[in-house]
Scaffold this motif. Structure first.
Motif, PDB file in Angstrom:
ATOM      1  N   ALA A 293       0.567  -1.093  -0.370  1.00 52.30           N
ATOM      2  CA  ALA A 293       0.025  -0.147  -0.058  1.00 52.30           C
ATOM      3  C   ALA A 293       1.292   1.144   0.256  1.00 52.30           C
ATOM      4  O   ALA A 293       0.615   2.077  -1.051  1.00 52.30           O
ATOM      5  N   THR A 294       1.929   1.050   0.765  1.00 45.37           N
ATOM      6  CA  THR A 294       2.261   2.351   1.115  1.00 45.37           C
ATOM      7  C   THR A 294       3.615   2.616  -0.142  1.00 45.37           C
ATOM      8  O   THR A 294       4.102   3.317  -0.398  1.00 45.37           O
ATOM      9  N   GLY A 295       3.955   1.372  -1.190  1.00 44.59           N
ATOM     10  CA  GLY A 295       4.982   1.522  -2.409  1.00 44.59           C
ATOM     11  C   GLY A 295       4.101   1.941  -2.728  1.00 44.59           C
ATOM     12  O   GLY A 295       4.512   2.891  -3.786  1.00 44.59           O
ATOM     13  N   LEU A 296       2.545   1.704  -3.299  1.00 45.95           N
ATOM     14  CA  LEU A 296       1.712   2.549  -4.417  1.00 45.95           C
ATOM     15  C   LEU A 296       1.342   3.592  -3.727  1.00 45.95           C
ATOM     16  O   LEU A 296       1.357   4.538  -5.304  1.00 45.95           O
ATOM     17  N   GLY A 297       1.220   3.634  -2.801  1.00 45.89           N
ATOM     18  CA  GLY A 297       1.308   5.824  -2.883  1.00 45.89           C
ATOM     19  C   GLY A 297       2.542   5.769  -3.024  1.00 45.89           C
ATOM     20  O   GLY A 297       1.505   7.462  -3.818  1.00 45.89           O
ATOM     21  N   ASN A 298       3.730   5.632  -3.573  1.00 49.45           N
ATOM     22  CA  ASN A 298       4.518   6.668  -3.091  1.00 49.45           C
ATOM     23  C   ASN A 298       5.109   6.747  -4.661  1.00 49.45           C
ATOM     24  O   ASN A 298       5.463   7.182  -5.347  1.00 49.45           O
ATOM     25  N   ALA A 299       4.590   5.406  -5.544  1.00 49.52           N
ATOM     26  CA  ALA A 299       4.468   5.724  -6.863  1.00 49.52           C
ATOM     27  C   ALA A 299       3.799   6.301  -7.364  1.00 49.52           C
ATOM     28  O   ALA A 299       4.143   6.549  -8.632  1.00 49.52           O
ATOM     29  N   ALA A 300       2.652   5.800  -6.894  1.00 54.72           N
ATOM     30  CA  ALA A 300       1.619   7.318  -7.854  1.00 54.72           C
ATOM     31  C   ALA A 300       1.628   8.340  -7.897  1.00 54.72           C
ATOM     32  O   ALA A 300       1.736   9.541  -8.405  1.00 54.72           O
ATOM     33  N   GLY A 301       2.163   8.542  -5.794  1.00 52.97           N
ATOM     34  CA  GLY A 301       2.478  10.525  -5.555  1.00 52.97           C
ATOM     35  C   GLY A 301       3.617  10.536  -6.460  1.00 52.97           C
ATOM     36  O   GLY A 301       3.568  11.731  -6.743  1.00 52.97           O
ATOM     37  N   ALA A 302       4.754   9.777  -6.434  1.00 52.63           N
ATOM     38  CA  ALA A 302       5.763  10.638  -7.359  1.00 52.63           C
ATOM     39  C   ALA A 302       5.641  11.215  -9.154  1.00 52.63           C
ATOM     40  O   ALA A 302       6.086  12.352  -9.129  1.00 52.63           O
ATOM     41  N   TRP A 303       4.260  10.639  -9.907  1.00 51.42           N
ATOM     42  CA  TRP A 303       4.571  11.551 -11.151  1.00 51.42           C
ATOM     43  C   TRP A 303       3.595  13.006 -10.870  1.00 51.42           C
ATOM     44  O   TRP A 303       3.245  13.955 -11.595  1.00 51.42           O
ATOM     45  N   LEU A 304       3.004  13.034  -9.751  1.00 48.90           N
ATOM     46  CA  LEU A 304       1.679  14.068  -9.672  1.00 48.90           C
ATOM     47  C   LEU A 304       2.878  15.181  -8.533  1.00 48.90           C
ATOM     48  O   LEU A 304       2.520  16.439  -7.905  1.00 48.90           O
ATOM     49  N   GLY A 305       4.050  15.224  -7.793  1.00 41.52           N
ATOM     50  CA  GLY A 305       5.481  16.218  -8.048  1.00 41.52           C
ATOM     51  C   GLY A 305       4.656  15.713  -5.648  1.00 41.52           C
ATOM     52  O   GLY A 305       5.422  16.313  -5.506  1.00 41.52           O
ATOM     53  N   ALA A 306       4.448  14.335  -5.663  1.00 44.04           N
ATOM     54  CA  ALA A 306       4.752  14.333  -4.040  1.00 44.04           C
ATOM     55  C   ALA A 306       6.348  14.133  -3.644  1.00 44.04           C
ATOM     56  O   ALA A 306       6.638  13.078  -4.380  1.00 44.04           O
ATOM     57  N   MET A 307       6.787  13.639  -2.389  1.00 43.20           N
ATOM     58  CA  MET A 307       7.713  13.549  -1.393  1.00 43.20           C
ATOM     59  C   MET A 307       7.275  12.450  -0.927  1.00 43.20           C
ATOM     60  O   MET A 307       6.331  12.070  -1.046  1.00 43.20           O
ATOM     61  N   PRO A 308       8.444  11.717  -0.495  1.00 41.21           N
ATOM     62  CA  PRO A 308       8.000  10.056  -0.090  1.00 41.21           C
ATOM     63  C   PRO A 308       6.846  10.553   1.310  1.00 41.21           C
ATOM     64  O   PRO A 308       7.367  11.008   2.116  1.00 41.21           O
ATOM     65  N   ALA A 309       6.111   9.147   1.160  1.00 39.67           N
ATOM     66  CA  ALA A 309       5.111   9.535   1.940  1.00 39.67           C
ATOM     67  C   ALA A 309       5.396   8.510   3.299  1.00 39.67           C
ATOM     68  O   ALA A 309       5.767   7.307   2.850  1.00 39.67           O
ATOM     69  N   GLY A 310       4.376   8.421   3.674  1.00 38.46           N
ATOM     70  CA  GLY A 310       4.353   6.907   4.169  1.00 38.46           C
ATOM     71  C   GLY A 310       3.293   7.280   5.783  1.00 38.46           C
ATOM     72  O   GLY A 310       2.927   8.673   6.348  1.00 38.46           O
ATOM     73  N   GLY A 311       3.052   6.222   7.221  1.00 40.98           N
ATOM     74  CA  GLY A 311       2.501   6.147   8.074  1.00 40.98           C
ATOM     75  C   GLY A 311       2.319   7.749   9.407  1.00 40.98           C
ATOM     76  O   GLY A 311       4.002   7.104   9.065  1.00 40.98           O
TER      77      GLY A 311
END
Length: 574
Positions: A293-311
């Protein structure tokens, strides 16, 4: 593929299928309340990472939505954290030393995509157990070190100075030299923000303190014209949805090591926060699903300018305390974030940098918990030293190196514990059949002349067998027993090298006139002994089910006329 997809969709189906109508209101309230905490902190942590503050909004939107669909923790709130922000800052400073915004955004997309890819790959390889390799004392030291680094990084913004950054000691000296040149209007804004945050946390802990502090900072800019007094503000923030950002794949070679460290900390923090706030009747987070879940969230966010994420622990706590019942609360938080991007971006641009720095400092200080250090010291001094080593590793060597230090320290601590299993001399509690370790608290416990009872605990294998022997020999030499009983109920594995050394030890002690008896062998250990020459040497006469039977046999040997009955009743041996 259909089976895999079905398995990955289970978290979504679980909480949607079991959703109850009476959860809607608490989920809505919790989602909005959590957003009031998540958004100011996300903006602040983007600033910590050296990125435009709107990156914080993107990070609180895309990964939050993805996790709500695929994550297994109901209350977990996902965006970014102080730890991830400082790790990201360290990675980007090396990859884009010039700090040009467009290059930073491409590097961030690359870094976040790498983090997401590593987490997803770890999920496919079922590496969720890796989170357990960092011990709690070491993680305590690591987070404390992160707190020190972040606070030192943000203090110049609180004073309105801009010293050149370097090593830890350089930064401390630069801050001290820069304080006489501080902007006192900026200091006042920062101090007021800290006062607001502390006051609300102390007197009204359920209030959205970060949102109130940010609102006050923006209001002060509008009402007092703070920029004219030298107070820096965030500046222009683009309104609307995030644009697609293309990663720079040429940076993979320089970023992959940092990405691995960030992925590890993202997963560790996510699992820790998820486990900490499991409610009664709720399922425990599943580590491999959390990785995905966190991997997919980071991978998707990367293309929209997000920085690394987690809980995040603090925002998850707010979400839970506000009444969150399911992942719908996270979707509500994401919706509030989307509304902020579309409508409130110009207002956020008026936020003072000192306000952001104050928010970061107040919530980062919480990572440094003296109470946790005291608790560790009170129980285990050695692990307290490991915590200090991890802290020093982060502060003096850098954040990524600090992760490596933390992992190495954890593994060294584990190896030390495994390589040094305890050995106890046992005596019998008077009037009972209970044997316990020799202690000054129990001076009247019974010893039996000519009999030495020792207990070994843990796995006995090639790395610790010789060390155990070194502990046993002086005890045997001091007691000079006729019979040495090894009580082995706590030995759950006896490896071949260790068994071979035990065979040799038995032979040497027999030549000295000392008989070795084995008591309370676990099934796997018993099987190994019986398959070796030691099994034939000892036979049934020197292996016993428990210490009571072994003692009865010992007494029968030394009092045959009076103890025949006892010996016969205790003759049930292995």
């Amino acid at each position: 593929m259909g089976h895999v997809a079905s398995r990955l969709r289970i978290p979504v189906l679980d909480w949607m299928h079991g959703y109850r109508k009476d959860w809607i209101k608490p989920d809505l309230v919790a989602g909005v309340t959590a957003a009031a905490v998540v958004l100011p902190k996300a903006l602040a942590y983007a600033s910590v990472a050296g990125l435009p503050v709107e990156v914080g909004l993107y990070t609180a939107f895309v990964p939050m939505v993805i996790y709500a669909l695929f994550g297994t923790s109901r209350p977990l709130s996902v965006s970014t954290s102080a730890t991830l922000a400082i790790l990201t800052a360290a990675a980007l400073a090396q990859a884009v030393p010039g700090g040009e915004t467009a290059a930073l955004m491409r590097a961030t997309a690359t870094l976040t995509l790498l983090v997401g890819g590593m987490l997803a790959l770890a999920a496919l390889l079922r590496l969720g157990f890796v989170a357990n390799f960092i011990s709690d004392p070491v993680l305590t030291g690591f987070k404390a070190g992160i707190a020190v680094v972040i606070v030192l990084d943000q203090l110049p913004k609180l004073f309105g100075i801009h010293p050149e950054k370097g090593s830890f000691f350089h930064n401390v000296a630069a801050l001290a030299m820069g304080i006489p040149h501080a902007s006192w209007w900026t200091v006042a804004v920062g101090a007021a923000t800290i006062a607001i945050l502390v006051a609300f946390e102390h007197f009204y802990p359920r209030a959205p303190a970060p949102l109130i502090a940010v609102a006050c900072g923006i209001g002060a800019v509008v009402l007092l014209g703070l920029p004219a007094h030298g107070v820096g503000v965030v500046g222009h923030i683009p309104t609307g949805l995030p644009s697609v950002v293309m990663p720079d794949f040429s940076l993979i070679g320089s970023l992959w090591k940092d990405a691995a460290g960030i992925a590890l900390m993202s997963f560790t923090e996510t699992v820790a926060a998820g486990r900490a706030f499991v409610g009664n009747g709720e399922p425990m987070p599943k580590p491999n699903r959390e990785l995905f879940a966190t991997g997919l969230g980071n991978a998707a966010g990367a293309w929209l300018g997000a920085m690394p994420a987690g809980g995040g622990t603090s925002q998850t706590a707010v979400n839970r305390l506000a009444g969150a019942r399911s992942q719908l609360a996270q979707l509500v938080t994401a919706a509030v974030t989307l509304g902020t991007m579309l409508l409130l971006a110009p207002l956020i641009g008026l936020m003072p940098h000192a306000t952001l720095a104050a928010v970061v400092i107040v919530y980062s200080i919480g990572l440094f918990s003296p109470a946790d250090f005291r608790a560790i010291l009170r129980i285990r001094r050695t692990e307290f030293l490991w915590a200090l080593v991890a802290l020093a590793g982060v502060v003096l060597l850098g954040t990524l190196q600090g992760i490596l230090v933390a992992i190495v320290v954890s593994l060294v601590a584990l190896a030390h514990q495994v390589a040094d299993p305890p050995v106890y001399v046992l005596r019998r509690k008077p009037g009972t059949h209970v044997f316990r370790p020799v202690s000054d608290e129990h001076p009247d416990d019974e010893a039996f002349p000519g009999l030495l009872v020792l207990r070994v605990e843990g796995r006995v294998f090639f790395a610790n067998a010789e060390h155990i022997g070194q502990k046993l020999r002086p005890l045997i030499d001091a007691a000079q027993p006729k019979v040495l009983i090894l009580e082995m109920s706590a030995v759950f594995d006896l490896e071949y090298t260790a068994l071979k050394m035990l065979i040799e030890a038995e032979k040497k002690q027999r030549e000295r006139g000392i008989a070795i008896w084995l008591v309370h062998l676990n099934p796997s250990v018993l099987a190994a002994v019986q398959l070796s020459s030691l099994g034939a040497t000892l036979g049934q006469g020197r292996m016993f089910f428990n210490l009571e039977e072994a003692l009865a046999a010992w007494q029968a040997l030394h009092a045959p006329d009076t103890a025949n009955g006892a010996a016969n009743s205790a003759s049930k041996k292995l």
